[in-house]
Design a protein around this motif. Structure first.
Motif, short mmCIF file in Angstrom:
data_model
loop_
_atom_site.label_atom_id
_atom_site.label_comp_id
_atom_site.label_asym_id
_atom_site.label_seq_id
_atom_site.Cartn_x
_atom_site.Cartn_y
_atom_site.Cartn_z
N HIS A 11 0.83 -1.21 0.00
CA HIS A 11 0.00 0.00 0.00
C HIS A 11 0.87 1.27 0.00
O HIS A 11 0.60 2.21 0.74
N ILE A 17 -3.62 3.62 5.69
CA ILE A 17 -3.29 2.24 6.08
C ILE A 17 -2.46 2.23 7.36
O ILE A 17 -2.51 1.25 8.12
N GLU A 21 -4.14 -0.34 10.00
CA GLU A 21 -3.43 -1.57 10.38
C GLU A 21 -2.41 -1.34 11.50
O GLU A 21 -1.58 -2.22 11.76
N HIS A 132 -4.45 -8.54 5.60
CA HIS A 132 -3.55 -7.78 6.46
C HIS A 132 -3.24 -8.51 7.77
O HIS A 132 -2.65 -9.57 7.74
#
Length: 169
Positions: A11, A17, A21, A132
């Motif tokens: 990404h 992100i 994450e 992920h």
């Protein structure tokens, strides 16, 4: 002899992100530089890397700049965030090969972006990304998202060791 590595879901350029994450970076520039360094710390120029999708959210020039800094012969299996661009776009950005579909590797391993359906009686292993930080149970699924491997490509030999005990190899 060249090694084979796998990784997914960098990404690049996707600021959100980091929060989504809980990535340990303060901004996208730090994330980009760290992930390039970690890639090149294990991948040599003569090695092969299968990237299992969701590589970059950046424009072609910025994406090409990142791809050019990464060691190895790079094969992209397009992920859900890559499919808005053509195979040609990704080839022009510097990937050596691009597939819109999963690849069977070594006659036994399905390389895909999204996890594939596998029942416990199937003799195959699905190496995938997409989910992920999550992980499927069992040794038929190997998640190669960057979050599971300290943002570093994992060797195919290390993956085989996870699936097949040493005495059976």
């Amino acid at each position: 002899m060249p090694n084979v590595f796998l990784i997914s879901d960098h990404h690049f350029g996707h600021a959100s992100i980091i929060d989504f994450e809980s990535r340990p970076f303060t901004n996208v520039d730090e994330m980009t530089e760290t992930m390039i360094e970690k890639w090149n710390s294990v991948v040599r120029k003569e090695d092969k890397v299968y990237h299992l999708g969701d590589f970059s959210f950046l424009n072609k020039d910025k994406t090409a700049s990142i791809v050019s800094k990464l060691n190895g012969y790079k094969i992209l299996i397009m992920g859900n965030h890559d499919r808005g661009r053509t195979r040609r776009w990704w080839l022009e950005a510097g990937f050596d090969e691009v597939s819109e579909h999963p690849i069977v590797y070594g006659g036994f391993f399905f390389l895909s972006h999204e996890p594939m359906y596998m029942n416990k009686h199937m003799p195959y292993v699905n190496i995938h990304g997409h989910i992920h930080g999550q992980k499927y149970e069992g040794n038929q699924y190997i998640n190669v998202c960057v979050e599971h491997w300290d943002y570093t490509p994992i060797s195919f030999e290390a993956i085989k060791a996870l699936v097949v005990p040493n005495e059976e190899q």
